[in-house]
Design a protein around this motif. Structure first.
Motif, PDB file in Angstrom:
ATOM      1  N   CYS A  45       7.455   4.688   2.812  1.00 11.16           N
ATOM      2  CA  CYS A  45       6.426   4.887   1.790  1.00 11.16           C
ATOM      3  C   CYS A  45       5.613   3.625   1.515  1.00 11.16           C
ATOM      4  O   CYS A  45       4.720   3.653   0.665  1.00 11.16           O
ATOM      5  N   THR A  46       5.907   2.538   2.244  1.00 15.47           N
ATOM      6  CA  THR A  46       5.377   1.240   1.850  1.00 15.47           C
ATOM      7  C   THR A  46       4.833   0.449   3.036  1.00 15.47           C
ATOM      8  O   THR A  46       5.577   0.029   3.921  1.00 15.47           O
ATOM      9  N   MET A  47       3.537   0.228   3.061  1.00 17.71           N
ATOM     10  CA  MET A  47       2.943  -0.726   4.006  1.00 17.71           C
ATOM     11  C   MET A  47       2.739  -2.045   3.263  1.00 17.71           C
ATOM     12  O   MET A  47       2.232  -2.054   2.148  1.00 17.71           O
ATOM     13  N   GLU A  48       3.117  -3.155   3.898  1.00 18.51           N
ATOM     14  CA  GLU A  48       2.914  -4.460   3.274  1.00 18.51           C
ATOM     15  C   GLU A  48       1.746  -5.188   3.922  1.00 18.51           C
ATOM     16  O   GLU A  48       1.582  -5.174   5.139  1.00 18.51           O
ATOM     17  N   LEU A  50       0.859  -1.185   0.000  1.00 15.35           N
ATOM     18  CA  LEU A  50       0.000   0.000   0.000  1.00 15.35           C
ATOM     19  C   LEU A  50       0.892   1.231   0.000  1.00 15.35           C
ATOM     20  O   LEU A  50       1.841   1.326   0.778  1.00 15.35           O
ATOM     21  N   MET A  51       0.569   2.186  -0.883  1.00 17.38           N
ATOM     22  CA  MET A  51       1.304   3.440  -0.955  1.00 17.38           C
ATOM     23  C   MET A  51       0.320   4.602  -0.992  1.00 17.38           C
ATOM     24  O   MET A  51      -0.887   4.410  -1.210  1.00 17.38           O
ATOM     25  N   CYS A  52       0.816   5.814  -0.774  1.00 19.34           N
ATOM     26  CA  CYS A  52       0.003   7.028  -0.803  1.00 19.34           C
ATOM     27  C   CYS A  52       0.764   8.109  -1.558  1.00 19.34           C
ATOM     28  O   CYS A  52       1.897   8.447  -1.186  1.00 19.34           O
ATOM     29  N   VAL A  66       1.999  10.343   3.076  1.00 15.21           N
ATOM     30  CA  VAL A  66       2.763   9.591   2.078  1.00 15.21           C
ATOM     31  C   VAL A  66       3.508   8.422   2.708  1.00 15.21           C
ATOM     32  O   VAL A  66       3.778   7.415   2.045  1.00 15.21           O
ATOM     33  N   PHE A  67       3.800   8.511   4.004  1.00 11.10           N
ATOM     34  CA  PHE A  67       4.557   7.458   4.675  1.00 11.10           C
ATOM     35  C   PHE A  67       3.593   6.369   5.161  1.00 11.10           C
ATOM     36  O   PHE A  67       3.273   6.236   6.341  1.00 11.10           O
TER      37      PHE A  67
END
Length: 290
Positions: free
Chosen positions: A274-277, A23-25, A82-83
């Motif tokens: 920047c990246t949730m997994e 997941l990104m924003c 964004v984070f």
């Protein structure tokens, strides 16, 4: 609750990328309008056009290597949204949204909770204890590593262990430059890379005992947030400025993918931030639940 078992090292020649879901924003509203960590300087202007281009390059790098990238809608007035890593934890069919330490970021928790609630999780909860998601919780093959000292409360470690039913190892962060665990430690495949000076003596010794074959980052690479990276089992996406770390990774059979996120670094974030997994449940972890 804490497991101290070690896993056997994997043959570097056997490393393979595993498709992941991230997941990104988009940084549509990214800016540095306040300072809540040593990296942030409100007098250093952000080039949002460049930030968007750098973010897009990271997204393309993921998708080009077979990973799925979901994108949450950014919210005006939340420049650090964004984070995405800080938004919560997602493991198997359960998700826990974050409860932020600083009021400037407090509304990010509900925003990420809303996204999680719209997905196919069997359980979505709001954290009771202060925690900032994957900023301070690193999902390893046989345990969850958890940081505390600046953003996440130690009580959050117990909450996460109980909610997900997984063993959690608590680690104390002592250097304000490395205010989240993901700025000082990166889970690889069968080991980790980390910067020992970011941790208390007790925590550094614990990591050394758990991961005797860990990659030790140089101060120079830690200072460009080189450890704020993402590994898919073979590719390691990390700051293109972390040259020594990239060389160490290559020597261990990984393929480093350098990404320029210099604009986002102005707020103290890089690739992992920047990246949730959305993590799958791993058999090795589940077997050690206590």
């Amino acid at each position: 609750m804490t497991s101290v078992a070690t896993l056997p090292a994997r043959d570097p020649a056997a490393r393979r990328p595993v498709p992941r879901r991230y997941l990104m924003c988009r940084p549509d509203h990214f800016d540095v309008t306040y300072a809540i960590n040593p990296w942030m300087d409100t007098a250093d202007p952000v080039n949002r056009t460049r930030a968007l281009a750098q973010w897009e390059a990271l997204r393309v790098a993921y998708e080009g290597r077979g990973h799925r990238v979901d994108v949450i809608e950014p919210v005006a007035g939340l420049p650090d949204m964004v984070f995405a890593a800080n938004g919560g934890l997602a493991i198997g069919e359960r998700a826990l949204s974050a409860r932020f330490a600083n009021p400037e970021r407090a509304q990010e928790g509900p925003a990420y909770h809303g996204w999680m609630a719209a997905q196919c999780f069997t359980s979505v909860a709001r954290a009771r204890e202060t925690n900032e998601g994957e900023g301070d919780f690193a999902i390893a093959p046989d345990r969850i590593l958890a940081g505390t000292g600046f953003r996440s409360a130690r009580g959050a470690h117990q909450e996460v262990a109980e909610y997900f039913g997984l063993p959690v190892v608590s680690l104390d962060l002592v250097d304000p430059r490395f205010y989240h665990l993901d700025t000082a430690l990166m889970v690889l495949d069968d080991t980790i890379a980390y910067y020992p000076a970011a941790f208390s003596g007790t925590s550094a010794r614990l990591l050394a005992s758990l991961y005797p074959d860990a990659i030790i980052a140089t101060e120079a690479d830690a200072n460009v947030l080189g450890l704020n990276g993402v590994c898919d089992g073979y590719h390691v996406f990390l700051s293109d400025r972390a040259v020594d770390l990239a060389a160490q990774l290559r020597a261990r059979g990984y393929e480093p993918v350098g990404i320029d996120l210099s604009e986002l670094l102005k707020s103290g974030g890089s690739v992992k931030c920047c990246t949730m997994e959305w993590h799958s449940v791993r058999t090795a972890v589940a077997s050690e639940t206590d």
